[in-house]
Structures are given as structure tokens and as C-alpha cells.
Design a protein around this motif. Structure first.
Motif, short mmCIF file in Angstrom:
data_model
loop_
_atom_site.label_atom_id
_atom_site.label_comp_id
_atom_site.label_asym_id
_atom_site.label_seq_id
_atom_site.Cartn_x
_atom_site.Cartn_y
_atom_site.Cartn_z
N ALA A 34 45.66 43.00 54.18
CA ALA A 34 46.38 43.98 54.05
C ALA A 34 46.21 44.83 55.13
CB ALA A 34 46.37 44.84 52.76
N LYS A 35 47.06 45.56 55.88
CA LYS A 35 46.88 46.67 56.95
C LYS A 35 46.65 48.06 56.50
CE LYS A 35 47.15 43.37 60.11
NZ LYS A 35 45.93 42.62 60.47
N ASP A 36 47.23 48.09 55.13
CA ASP A 36 47.22 49.54 54.74
C ASP A 36 46.57 49.50 53.19
OD1 ASP A 36 49.36 48.30 52.99
OD2 ASP A 36 50.72 49.80 53.98
N LEU A 42 48.32 47.45 45.69
CA LEU A 42 49.02 46.76 45.16
C LEU A 42 48.70 45.43 44.80
CD1 LEU A 42 52.41 46.00 44.36
CD2 LEU A 42 52.35 44.95 46.79
N TRP A 43 48.02 44.72 45.76
CA TRP A 43 47.55 43.53 45.34
C TRP A 43 46.21 43.41 44.65
CZ3 TRP A 43 50.81 39.81 46.01
CH2 TRP A 43 51.50 39.87 46.95
N SER A 44 45.44 44.42 44.60
CA SER A 44 44.34 44.68 43.44
C SER A 44 44.64 44.80 42.17
CB SER A 44 43.26 45.60 44.18
OG SER A 44 43.80 46.85 44.16
N SER A 91 34.26 30.91 32.36
CA SER A 91 34.60 32.00 31.48
C SER A 91 33.66 33.12 31.39
CB SER A 91 34.79 31.19 30.07
OG SER A 91 35.56 30.28 30.16
N PHE A 92 32.47 32.81 31.84
CA PHE A 92 31.32 33.70 32.01
C PHE A 92 31.49 34.51 33.06
CE2 PHE A 92 26.93 34.98 33.21
CZ PHE A 92 26.78 35.76 32.28
N LEU A 93 31.46 33.73 34.36
CA LEU A 93 31.43 34.20 35.72
C LEU A 93 32.82 35.21 35.86
CD1 LEU A 93 30.47 31.26 37.65
CD2 LEU A 93 28.91 33.29 37.12
N GLY A 94 33.88 34.78 35.14
CA GLY A 94 35.24 35.61 35.56
C GLY A 94 34.90 37.22 35.33
N PRO A 95 34.49 37.50 33.94
CA PRO A 95 34.57 38.72 33.61
C PRO A 95 33.54 39.34 34.33
CG PRO A 95 34.69 37.47 31.70
CD PRO A 95 34.75 36.65 32.87
N VAL A 96 32.26 38.78 34.47
CA VAL A 96 31.06 39.42 34.83
C VAL A 96 31.12 39.83 36.24
CG1 VAL A 96 28.44 39.08 35.04
CG2 VAL A 96 29.56 38.48 32.89
N ILE A 97 31.33 38.78 37.06
CA ILE A 97 31.30 38.94 38.65
C ILE A 97 32.90 39.38 39.13
CG2 ILE A 97 31.21 37.77 40.64
CD1 ILE A 97 29.08 36.20 39.45
N ASN A 98 33.51 38.67 38.89
CA ASN A 98 35.08 38.80 39.42
C ASN A 98 36.03 40.01 38.90
OD1 ASN A 98 34.44 36.45 40.34
ND2 ASN A 98 35.90 35.27 39.20
N LEU A 99 36.12 40.25 37.52
CA LEU A 99 36.92 41.41 36.96
C LEU A 99 36.34 42.54 37.46
CD1 LEU A 99 39.43 42.30 35.70
CD2 LEU A 99 38.24 42.00 33.38
N ARG A 100 34.75 42.83 37.32
CA ARG A 100 34.04 44.09 37.59
C ARG A 100 34.55 44.37 39.02
NH1 ARG A 100 29.09 45.25 39.19
NH2 ARG A 100 28.42 43.10 39.28
N ARG A 101 34.40 43.54 40.00
CA ARG A 101 34.54 43.71 41.41
C ARG A 101 35.99 44.09 41.58
NH1 ARG A 101 29.69 41.15 41.38
NH2 ARG A 101 28.44 41.51 43.01
N LEU A 102 36.96 43.34 41.15
CA LEU A 102 38.38 43.61 41.31
C LEU A 102 38.51 45.07 40.81
CD1 LEU A 102 39.66 40.16 40.42
CD2 LEU A 102 39.59 40.91 42.69
N LYS A 103 38.20 45.41 39.77
CA LYS A 103 38.49 46.76 39.18
C LYS A 103 37.75 47.63 40.28
CE LYS A 103 39.23 45.96 34.23
NZ LYS A 103 38.37 46.15 33.24
N GLY A 104 36.62 47.42 41.12
CA GLY A 104 36.13 48.42 41.67
C GLY A 104 36.92 48.37 43.17
N ILE A 105 37.65 47.47 43.27
CA ILE A 105 38.45 47.35 44.81
C ILE A 105 39.80 48.41 44.21
CG2 ILE A 105 40.27 46.10 46.09
CD1 ILE A 105 38.22 43.73 45.77
N LEU A 106 40.45 48.15 43.20
CA LEU A 106 41.70 48.84 42.61
C LEU A 106 41.07 50.54 42.54
CD1 LEU A 106 44.51 49.03 41.63
CD2 LEU A 106 43.63 48.54 39.30
N SER A 107 40.02 50.49 42.15
CA SER A 107 39.65 52.21 42.01
C SER A 107 39.27 52.68 43.30
CB SER A 107 38.40 52.25 41.03
OG SER A 107 38.40 51.97 39.72
N ALA A 108 38.87 51.78 43.98
CA ALA A 108 38.47 52.74 45.36
C ALA A 108 39.75 52.70 46.15
CB ALA A 108 37.66 51.58 46.26
N ALA A 109 40.75 51.86 46.05
CA ALA A 109 42.16 51.80 46.70
C ALA A 109 42.93 53.03 46.11
CB ALA A 109 42.91 50.57 46.50
#
Length: 191
Positions: A34-36, A42-44, A91-109
Motif C-alpha cells: 500500500a502506498k497510502d 482498509l486491508w488491516s 490455533s494458539f499462535l493465531g490469536p497470541v501473535i497474529n491478531l494482536r499485531r494485526l489489531k496494532g496495525i489497524l489502530s496505528a493506521a
């Protein structure tokens, strides 16, 4: 008849999981390119929403799987035990690693008011831990599918998972290295 219906539900869970992985991967790659800030936002947002499909797909996979194990296969089969352990790890890694970081990207965006993404936001999008986790989980899922089809012994099953994890690490490194080299080329072209 019951066996076939349960097997269908088990396969349906796997299809849902693969669809979720594909949409998550497409969202993350789109964020990466993404350039903007609006594009990253949107993607996050899509990535965070799609991540919610993983627990559902795991449940749809596991409930029929337990029926199949208890009614037909039994627990003494290596590929079943290794596949179950890998699925539970995912199933453990998804919420612990991915979801937390994806929500961090969304919050920052959402907090970033500039049209051009900040360095902090780009850093979150290029998080090596996130990319390694998602890539490894994707390859582990392919490994589980392979084990379901080929039905290997303990050693073959463990080697399959090691290869899957290594492939996940390699995929994450390749994607991040490509983005880094594209950024260098873009910088050189704008000078």
C-alpha cells in the motif's frame, strides 16, 4: 452415511481455513504494498475480521476429527497425532501473535492522520514476527493436508512439519526482502 457427513464437515472446516489463509495473505500483501495510509487501514481491517474465521474453522475441523478418530482411526496413528498438535499450535499462535499485531496495525493506521504512512506504521506492517507466524501457519496447514492425504509414520510426519515451518520462514523472508529491495529501487528512482 454418518461417516461421510462427518468427513464432509471435516473437509469443509479445512476449506474455510484455507480460504481464510488466502484472504489473510492477500490482505497482508496488499498492506505491504500500500502506498497510502487509507490502503493500509482498509486491508488491516479486513485482516482483523478474517482472522476471526480461524477459531471457527478449527472448531469445524476438530469436532468431526474427534468423531473420526474415536469411531474409525484411533489415537495410535502418528499422522493424526502430529496433525492435531500442529493444528492446536496454529490455533494458539493465531490469536497470541497474529491478531494482536494485526489489531496494532489497524489502530496505528486509524490514528495516522497523514495520507503517507508513518515510519512507525510501516514498521508494524513489516513486522518480521507477524510475517513469519502467518507464513509458517500457512505452510503448517499445507503440511497437515499433506499428512491427511499421505498418512506418514512418526518420522515422516515430524519431517513434514519441520519442512513446513522452514518453508514458512523462507516465504516470510523472501516477501520482506522483496519489499525492502523494491523500496530501495523506488528511493533511487525518486532521487
Amino acid at each position: 452415511m454418518i461417516y461421510n457427513i462427518v468427513l464432509f464437515l471435516h473437509i469443509l472446516g479445512a476449506v474455510i481455513m484455507f480460504m481464510a489463509i488466502a484472504i489473510l495473505a492477500a490482505s497482508m500483501i496488499s498492506m505491504l504494498h500500500a502506498k497510502d495510509t487509507a490502503g493500509i487501514r482498509l486491508w488491516s481491517k479486513l485482516a482483523v475480521k478474517i482472522d476471526a474465521l480461524f477459531p471457527l474453522s478449527t472448531l469445524i475441523i476438530l469436532v468431526p476429527a474427534f468423531y473420526l478418530v474415536f469411531s474409525t482411526w484411533g489415537w495410535g496413528i502418528a499422522w493424526i497425532n502430529v496433525s492435531l498438535a500442529a493444528l492446536l499450535a496454529n490455533s494458539f499462535l493465531g490469536p497470541v501473535i497474529n491478531l494482536r499485531r494485526l489489531k496494532g496495525i489497524l489502530s496505528a493506521a486509524e490514528a495516522d492522520s497523514e495520507s503517507t504512512p508513518s515510519a512507525e506504521l510501516l514498521s508494524k506492517v513489516r513486522d518480521r514476527v507477524l510475517w513469519t507466524s502467518v507464513s509458517s501457519m500457512s505452510m503448517i496447514t499445507v503440511g497437515i493436508l499433506f499428512l491427511m492425504a499421505v498418512k506418514l509414520t512418526v518420522m515422516g510426519s515430524l519431517i513434514t512439519m519441520i519442512v513446513a515451518i522452514a518453508a514458512g520462514f523462507a516465504l516470510a523472508n523472501a516477501l520482506l526482502a522483496r519489499v525492502k529491495s523494491e523500496k530501495v529501487v523506488d528511493t533511487m528512482q525518486h532521487q
